[in-house]
Design a protein around this motif. Sequence first.
Motif, PDB file in Angstrom:
ATOM      1  N   ARG A 122       0.842  -1.212   0.000  1.00  0.00           N
ATOM      2  CA  ARG A 122       0.000   0.000   0.000  1.00  0.00           C
ATOM      3  C   ARG A 122       0.868   1.250   0.000  1.00  0.00           C
ATOM      4  NH1 ARG A 122      -2.845  -2.604   4.059  1.00  0.00           N
ATOM      5  NH2 ARG A 122      -1.999  -1.182   5.626  1.00  0.00           N
ATOM      6  N   LEU A 123       1.920   1.232   0.812  1.00  0.00           N
ATOM      7  CA  LEU A 123       2.814   2.387   0.903  1.00  0.00           C
ATOM      8  C   LEU A 123       3.443   2.688  -0.456  1.00  0.00           C
ATOM      9  CD1 LEU A 123       4.348   4.473   2.678  1.00  0.00           C
ATOM     10  CD2 LEU A 123       6.012   2.674   3.168  1.00  0.00           C
ATOM     11  N   LEU A 124       3.865   1.643  -1.167  1.00  0.00           N
ATOM     12  CA  LEU A 124       4.532   1.835  -2.456  1.00  0.00           C
ATOM     13  C   LEU A 124       3.536   2.171  -3.567  1.00  0.00           C
ATOM     14  CD1 LEU A 124       7.087  -1.104  -2.150  1.00  0.00           C
ATOM     15  CD2 LEU A 124       7.601   1.341  -1.969  1.00  0.00           C
ATOM     16  N   LEU A 125       2.361   1.578  -3.512  1.00  0.00           N
ATOM     17  CA  LEU A 125       1.347   1.898  -4.522  1.00  0.00           C
ATOM     18  C   LEU A 125       0.917   3.358  -4.440  1.00  0.00           C
ATOM     19  CD1 LEU A 125      -0.875  -1.305  -4.378  1.00  0.00           C
ATOM     20  CD2 LEU A 125       0.425  -0.513  -6.366  1.00  0.00           C
ATOM     21  N   ALA A 126       0.984   3.920  -3.231  1.00  0.00           N
ATOM     22  CA  ALA A 126       0.619   5.331  -3.060  1.00  0.00           C
ATOM     23  C   ALA A 126       1.577   6.260  -3.801  1.00  0.00           C
ATOM     24  CB  ALA A 126       0.581   5.692  -1.578  1.00  0.00           C
ATOM     25  N   LEU A 127       2.751   5.748  -4.194  1.00  0.00           N
ATOM     26  CA  LEU A 127       3.711   6.541  -4.971  1.00  0.00           C
ATOM     27  C   LEU A 127       3.381   6.527  -6.463  1.00  0.00           C
ATOM     28  CD1 LEU A 127       7.013   5.349  -3.251  1.00  0.00           C
ATOM     29  CD2 LEU A 127       5.635   7.363  -2.722  1.00  0.00           C
ATOM     30  N   ARG A 128       2.315   5.821  -6.832  1.00  0.00           N
ATOM     31  CA  ARG A 128       1.863   5.681  -8.224  1.00  0.00           C
ATOM     32  C   ARG A 128       2.816   4.830  -9.055  1.00  0.00           C
ATOM     33  NH1 ARG A 128       0.379  11.357 -10.626  1.00  0.00           N
ATOM     34  NH2 ARG A 128       2.380  11.920  -9.705  1.00  0.00           N
ATOM     35  N   LEU A 129       3.562   3.960  -8.377  1.00  0.00           N
ATOM     36  CA  LEU A 129       4.365   2.982  -9.099  1.00  0.00           C
ATOM     37  C   LEU A 129       3.449   1.919  -9.690  1.00  0.00           C
ATOM     38  CD1 LEU A 129       7.203   2.336  -6.479  1.00  0.00           C
ATOM     39  CD2 LEU A 129       7.464   3.562  -8.627  1.00  0.00           C
ATOM     40  N   PRO A 130       3.789   1.384 -10.854  1.00  0.00           N
ATOM     41  CA  PRO A 130       3.015   0.262 -11.390  1.00  0.00           C
ATOM     42  C   PRO A 130       3.044  -0.910 -10.408  1.00  0.00           C
ATOM     43  CG  PRO A 130       4.500   1.149 -13.058  1.00  0.00           C
ATOM     44  CD  PRO A 130       4.880   1.813 -11.762  1.00  0.00           C
ATOM     45  N   ASP A 202      17.482   5.922  -2.870  1.00  0.00           N
ATOM     46  CA  ASP A 202      17.848   6.937  -3.860  1.00  0.00           C
ATOM     47  C   ASP A 202      17.335   6.550  -5.251  1.00  0.00           C
ATOM     48  OD1 ASP A 202      19.134   8.437  -1.943  1.00  0.00           O
ATOM     49  OD2 ASP A 202      21.156   7.815  -2.517  1.00  0.00           O
ATOM     50  N   GLY A 203      17.493   5.274  -5.599  1.00  0.00           N
ATOM     51  CA  GLY A 203      16.992   4.816  -6.886  1.00  0.00           C
ATOM     52  C   GLY A 203      15.478   4.927  -6.975  1.00  0.00           C
ATOM     53  N   LEU A 204      14.803   4.610  -5.883  1.00  0.00           N
ATOM     54  CA  LEU A 204      13.347   4.709  -5.860  1.00  0.00           C
ATOM     55  C   LEU A 204      12.902   6.167  -5.953  1.00  0.00           C
ATOM     56  CD1 LEU A 204      10.704   3.187  -5.639  1.00  0.00           C
ATOM     57  CD2 LEU A 204      10.971   3.181  -3.147  1.00  0.00           C
ATOM     58  N   ALA A 205      13.643   7.059  -5.283  1.00  0.00           N
ATOM     59  CA  ALA A 205      13.307   8.486  -5.343  1.00  0.00           C
ATOM     60  C   ALA A 205      13.423   9.005  -6.776  1.00  0.00           C
ATOM     61  CB  ALA A 205      14.218   9.286  -4.410  1.00  0.00           C
ATOM     62  N   GLY A 206      14.468   8.569  -7.481  1.00  0.00           N
ATOM     63  CA  GLY A 206      14.622   8.978  -8.875  1.00  0.00           C
ATOM     64  C   GLY A 206      13.469   8.484  -9.735  1.00  0.00           C
ATOM     65  N   ARG A 207      13.053   7.259  -9.481  1.00  0.00           N
ATOM     66  CA  ARG A 207      11.950   6.690 -10.242  1.00  0.00           C
ATOM     67  C   ARG A 207      10.640   7.455  -9.959  1.00  0.00           C
ATOM     68  NH1 ARG A 207       9.229   5.039 -14.250  1.00  0.00           N
ATOM     69  NH2 ARG A 207       7.947   3.164 -14.010  1.00  0.00           N
ATOM     70  N   VAL A 208      10.399   7.774  -8.686  1.00  0.00           N
ATOM     71  CA  VAL A 208       9.195   8.507  -8.325  1.00  0.00           C
ATOM     72  C   VAL A 208       9.191   9.896  -8.958  1.00  0.00           C
ATOM     73  CG1 VAL A 208       7.955   9.561  -6.379  1.00  0.00           C
ATOM     74  CG2 VAL A 208       8.813   7.214  -6.189  1.00  0.00           C
ATOM     75  N   ALA A 209      10.370  10.539  -8.980  1.00  0.00           N
ATOM     76  CA  ALA A 209      10.472  11.864  -9.577  1.00  0.00           C
ATOM     77  C   ALA A 209      10.157  11.820 -11.066  1.00  0.00           C
ATOM     78  CB  ALA A 209      11.873  12.425  -9.345  1.00  0.00           C
ATOM     79  N   ARG A 210      10.600  10.754 -11.746  1.00  0.00           N
ATOM     80  CA  ARG A 210      10.333  10.636 -13.181  1.00  0.00           C
ATOM     81  C   ARG A 210       8.849  10.402 -13.458  1.00  0.00           C
ATOM     82  NH1 ARG A 210      15.186   7.880 -12.773  1.00  0.00           N
ATOM     83  NH2 ARG A 210      14.198   5.821 -12.789  1.00  0.00           N
ATOM     84  N   LEU A 211       8.166   9.765 -12.512  1.00  0.00           N
ATOM     85  CA  LEU A 211       6.724   9.555 -12.678  1.00  0.00           C
ATOM     86  C   LEU A 211       5.934  10.852 -12.538  1.00  0.00           C
ATOM     87  CD1 LEU A 211       6.243   6.197 -10.736  1.00  0.00           C
ATOM     88  CD2 LEU A 211       5.979   6.541 -13.196  1.00  0.00           C
ATOM     89  N   GLY A 212       6.601  11.834 -11.852  1.00  0.00           N
ATOM     90  CA  GLY A 212       5.963  13.141 -11.685  1.00  0.00           C
ATOM     91  C   GLY A 212       4.873  13.120 -10.662  1.00  0.00           C
TER      92      GLY A 212
END
Length: 212
Positions: A122-130, A202-212
């Motif tokens: 749930r925590l990760l899905l809230a970041l709008r990751l697939p 850090d890698g996850l933060a970069g991915r989240v930033a790219r998702l906007g």
Amino acid sequence: MGRPSNPLLSRDAIAAAALDLAVEDGAEAVTMRAIAARLGVRGPSLYNHVASKDDLLDAMTAHISNELRDAVDESLPWRDGVARYARTYRKVFLRHHAILPVIARRPVQTREALDGYDALARLLLALRLPAAEVAEVSAAVDYLVLGSVLETYTAGFVRPAGGYRPDHPALADTLEAAGEAPGGLAGLDERGFERGLALLLDGLAGRVARLG
């Protein structure tokens, strides 16, 4: 009418005794006879609460998972939340490291363990990751935490750091530098876990930033 079971005996008490035995004497010491002796009861009374060795392992897994019940705090910023989960997960399993090689290879099937994975998802899905990517990140956290519990990097190098220099100078350089870092070589396992966690975040933060 049969005699009632000992009211002081419960599935969770049996699991806790089994985990204590594993910590003190290793996973091979966990037998129904040893658990009964520790609890001061007759062996057959345990079977009122656990049906088999597999059922006992499920109870032990559930007990450990209950220690992780509050590991996910969804009120925290996501980075702090994932870090809290990973650190709590590692702290709990370091206490129960003796039984980890056994339960880590078993299916995730207890409600308590599944609740923990669901909370992280749930925590990760809230970041709008697939959703598929969330499963991969969850797996990566598992690998980092469980690997850091099952293996000690530091203890694998039994010579003084300089003793590796003739044939492996790069390794010697890194071990010597690690020995001079805060906490010395004794703290290298903890620092290695924190470094891996920071890189993952850090890698996850970069991915989240790219998702906007």
